[in-house]
Design a protein around this motif. Structure first.
Motif, PDB file in Angstrom:
ATOM      1  N   LEU A   1       0.822  -1.204   0.000  1.00 25.42           N
ATOM      2  CA  LEU A   1       0.000   0.000   0.000  1.00 25.42           C
ATOM      3  C   LEU A   1       0.860   1.259   0.000  1.00 25.42           C
ATOM      4  O   LEU A   1       1.739   1.424   0.841  1.00 25.42           O
TER       5      LEU A   1
ATOM      6  N   THR B   1      -4.823   6.189  -1.396  1.00 23.29           N
ATOM      7  CA  THR B   1      -4.034   4.979  -1.187  1.00 23.29           C
ATOM      8  C   THR B   1      -4.162   4.101  -2.421  1.00 23.29           C
ATOM      9  O   THR B   1      -5.252   3.938  -2.964  1.00 23.29           O
TER      10      THR B   1
ATOM     11  N   THR C   1       0.503   5.459   0.138  1.00 26.32           N
ATOM     12  CA  THR C   1      -0.422   6.528   0.481  1.00 26.32           C
ATOM     13  C   THR C   1       0.220   7.868   0.166  1.00 26.32           C
ATOM     14  O   THR C   1       1.390   8.082   0.479  1.00 26.32           O
TER      15      THR C   1
ATOM     16  N   ALA D   1      -2.219   5.881  -6.079  1.00 30.37           N
ATOM     17  CA  ALA D   1      -2.650   6.697  -4.941  1.00 30.37           C
ATOM     18  C   ALA D   1      -2.882   8.148  -5.382  1.00 30.37           C
ATOM     19  O   ALA D   1      -3.847   8.794  -4.942  1.00 30.37           O
TER      20      ALA D   1
END
Length: 156
Positions: A70, A95, A72, A107
């Motif tokens: 992930l 994200t 962000t 993102a």
């Protein structure tokens, strides 16, 4: 102050120009299925009104972090009235999930899409808050359990 009022009137005009956007995409993976609105549809529709009303949006500050797959981003944008130079700073986060190098780009796309949707109060027809992530996870787990039970029954 007069310049700010002109900026706000132009922002209001964008809100009048783009009253609603319907979801145009379907997302499906594993047992998850939902309708979505594409970044292309949001950006192209809002862009027409921004150009017509003499507004530009520029990213002016961004930070990002990655945790596993992930990424962000937190971005500050400046919305500027090209006739007067008046501006406001607006912020958005996004994200993106990716195992390679595209997480930050995903993102950024998510962040910009939702900046436009939220800043100009554009409804899309469904409320994501009506179902919590925990409920979706539970529903997916129940679906997986039922599928596994059905598979077990078929092999017996």
């Amino acid at each position: 102050m007069e310049n700010q009022i002109g900026l706000y009137k132009k922002i209001s005009q964008v809100m009048k120009d783009v009253e609603y956007l319907s979801k145009d995409d379907k997302v499906e993976f594993n047992n998850t299925k939902y309708r979505a609105i594409s970044e292309e549809k949001v950006t192209s529709t809002v862009r027409e009104s921004l150009v017509r009303n003499g507004l530009i949006i520029l990213p002016v500050k961004q930070s990002h972090k990655r945790d596993g797959t992930l990424s962000t981003v937190d971005t500050e944008y400046k919305i500027i009235d090209i006739d007067t130079g008046a501006y406001e700073i607006i912020v958005s986060s996004g994200t993106g999930a990716d195992t390679q190098d595209k997480g930050v780009g995903k993102a950024m796309t998510y962040s910009y899409k939702y900046l436009l949707l939220r800043s100009f109060a554009i409804p899309t027809g469904e409320d994501p808050d009506k179902i919590s992530s925990a409920e979706l996870d539970e529903k997916n787990q129940d679906g997986n359990t039922n599928n596994q039970s059905n598979e077990s029954n078929q092999t017996n």
